[in-house]
Write a protein that holds these residues in place. Structure first.
Motif, mmCIF file in Angstrom:
data_model
loop_
_atom_site.group_PDB
_atom_site.id
_atom_site.type_symbol
_atom_site.label_atom_id
_atom_site.label_comp_id
_atom_site.label_asym_id
_atom_site.label_seq_id
_atom_site.Cartn_x
_atom_site.Cartn_y
_atom_site.Cartn_z
ATOM 1 N N GLU A 136 0.829 -1.212 0.000
ATOM 2 C CA GLU A 136 0.000 0.000 0.000
ATOM 3 C C GLU A 136 0.859 1.256 0.000
ATOM 4 O O GLU A 136 0.549 2.236 -0.681
ATOM 5 C CB GLU A 136 -0.938 -0.036 1.209
ATOM 6 C CG GLU A 136 -1.982 -1.139 1.132
ATOM 7 C CD GLU A 136 -2.728 -1.357 2.433
ATOM 8 O OE1 GLU A 136 -3.838 -1.910 2.393
ATOM 9 O OE2 GLU A 136 -2.185 -0.989 3.510
ATOM 10 N N TYR A 138 3.965 1.439 -1.160
ATOM 11 C CA TYR A 138 4.614 1.435 -2.477
ATOM 12 C C TYR A 138 3.678 2.022 -3.528
ATOM 13 O O TYR A 138 4.057 2.895 -4.317
ATOM 14 C CB TYR A 138 4.990 -0.009 -2.821
ATOM 15 C CG TYR A 138 5.725 -0.200 -4.133
ATOM 16 C CD1 TYR A 138 7.115 -0.203 -4.178
ATOM 17 C CD2 TYR A 138 5.023 -0.421 -5.317
ATOM 18 C CE1 TYR A 138 7.790 -0.406 -5.377
ATOM 19 C CE2 TYR A 138 5.687 -0.622 -6.514
ATOM 20 C CZ TYR A 138 7.074 -0.614 -6.540
ATOM 21 O OH TYR A 138 7.733 -0.815 -7.731
ATOM 22 N N GLU A 139 2.434 1.556 -3.534
ATOM 23 C CA GLU A 139 1.459 2.040 -4.515
ATOM 24 C C GLU A 139 1.164 3.527 -4.315
ATOM 25 O O GLU A 139 1.049 4.285 -5.278
ATOM 26 C CB GLU A 139 0.169 1.216 -4.413
ATOM 27 C CG GLU A 139 0.344 -0.217 -4.900
ATOM 28 C CD GLU A 139 -0.841 -1.097 -4.562
ATOM 29 O OE1 GLU A 139 -1.802 -0.593 -3.918
ATOM 30 O OE2 GLU A 139 -0.822 -2.286 -4.927
ATOM 31 N N GLN A 143 1.774 6.523 -7.018
ATOM 32 C CA GLN A 143 0.600 7.300 -7.435
ATOM 33 C C GLN A 143 0.873 8.790 -7.231
ATOM 34 O O GLN A 143 0.450 9.631 -8.028
ATOM 35 C CB GLN A 143 -0.627 6.880 -6.623
ATOM 36 C CG GLN A 143 -1.197 5.530 -7.005
ATOM 37 C CD GLN A 143 -2.262 5.050 -6.028
ATOM 38 O OE1 GLN A 143 -2.561 5.719 -5.031
ATOM 39 N NE2 GLN A 143 -2.826 3.891 -6.299
ATOM 40 N N SER A 151 3.466 -1.852 -9.266
ATOM 41 C CA SER A 151 2.228 -1.900 -8.484
ATOM 42 C C SER A 151 1.185 -2.855 -9.079
ATOM 43 O O SER A 151 0.477 -3.533 -8.336
ATOM 44 C CB SER A 151 1.624 -0.495 -8.373
ATOM 45 O OG SER A 151 2.463 0.352 -7.628
ATOM 46 N N ASP A 152 1.098 -2.903 -10.403
ATOM 47 C CA ASP A 152 0.090 -3.745 -11.048
ATOM 48 C C ASP A 152 0.291 -5.232 -10.760
ATOM 49 O O ASP A 152 -0.633 -6.022 -10.936
ATOM 50 C CB ASP A 152 0.105 -3.526 -12.565
ATOM 51 C CG ASP A 152 -0.409 -2.153 -12.954
ATOM 52 O OD1 ASP A 152 -1.383 -1.694 -12.324
ATOM 53 O OD2 ASP A 152 0.159 -1.538 -13.864
#
Length: 296
Positions: A136, A138-139, A143, A151-152
């Motif tokens: 979370e 990292y994403e 973003q 992230s994907d």
């Protein structure tokens, strides 16, 4: 079986076999086949854990490097945002400080007098977060500051990592995948595979990648080989991939030791063939000095 396994777990591998509707017995299934699948499952779980631990470590390294080069971020701001959006992560740090844990001293050090997390930097908090919470963070970072990232693919890696860590039966789902209704393929990975000449003509590519375990294992292989591509880790990566290739694809590798057991089972044969083709492709590209990334 008394010392090595138990019946319920061993029986789960029978899901890979069809049942004769008249006799109510499995087609082409022997007890020895279940034993062999349980052994192969053990080897594959070990591989998954080794690769996923390396991926987690080097994603942290890359995140910290990207943050160090980012003049807009001091390392504290992003953590403040993260704890604001993910209060469960702060609660998790608090709980680690209150109970016996390998990082309880570190967690306690970063709590204030009210047992609330102090102002933390990324380099502090990554040592305290679970893999799920790190995902979370990292994403959120990428973003907030868009650049290439993985992230994907992290949800898939978390899924198969947790399955291996909890000794779930990975190979029991080749015929009847678990959680299929809740599963969705990673579109980016599907597009990448569709553009690779070696896989473009494979009739069963889409079918294979609709199986969550196969999809997530393939995802882990690609991400691992990407994040370990730098000069400092490339030799370690290549050695590990040689071991995996031997284990899966060579005639004297452990996976093929009792291949005759599965000659009449299309689910196992096709899954094995597909995974082996992925491993051989990755191994070939790694040996090409002009190769850069799999996922960019």
């Amino acid at each position: 079986m008394k010392y090595n396994n138990y019946y319920f777990k061993l029986k789960s591998y029978a899901r890979n076999y069809n049942i004769n509707p008249q006799t109510k017995k499995y087609y082409n299934l022997d007890f020895a086949y279940l034993v062999e699948l349980s052994k192969l499952d053990m080897y594959i779980r070990k591989i998954i854990l080794e690769l996923s631990l390396d991926v987690e470590h080097y994603l942290k390294v890359r995140l910290l490097n990207d943050l160090s080069d980012n003049s807009k971020e001091d390392g504290y701001n992003i953590v403040g945002l993260f704890l604001q959006y993910h209060r469960n992560a702060g609660a998790d740090i608090q709980s680690k400080a209150d109970k016996y844990s390998f990082c309880s001293d570190l967690a306690e050090k970063h709590l204030d007098e009210y047992k609330e997390p102090k102002k933390l930097a990324v380099w502090n908090i990554v040592e305290l977060l679970s893999f799920g919470n790190f995902m979370e963070l990292y994403e959120l970072y990428y973003q907030t500051y868009p650049s290439f990232n993985y992230s994907d693919y992290l949800k898939s890696i978390k899924f198969i990592r947790n399955a291996a860590a909890h000794n779930n039966c990975i190979l029991s789902t080749l015929r009847k995948p678990n959680s299929l209704k809740k599963f969705s393929k990673t579109k980016k990975l599907a597009n990448i595979l569709g553009k690779i000449p070696e896989f473009r003509e494979l009739e069963n590519r889409d079918a294979m990648m609709r199986n969550p375990v196969i999809h997530d294992f393939v995802t882990l292989l690609f991400v691992y080989n990407d994040v370990m591509k730098v000069s400092a880790t490339k030799n370690v990566r290549n050695k590990k991939m040689e071991e995996i290739r031997h284990l899966f694809c060579d005639e004297d590798g452990r996976i093929r030791k009792n291949k005759i057991y599965f000659e009449k089972n299309p689910y196992i044969k096709e899954s094995y063939s597909f995974i082996c083709s992925i491993i051989k492709y990755i191994d070939k590209k790694n040996k090409n000095p002009k190769h850069t990334n799999f996922l960019q």
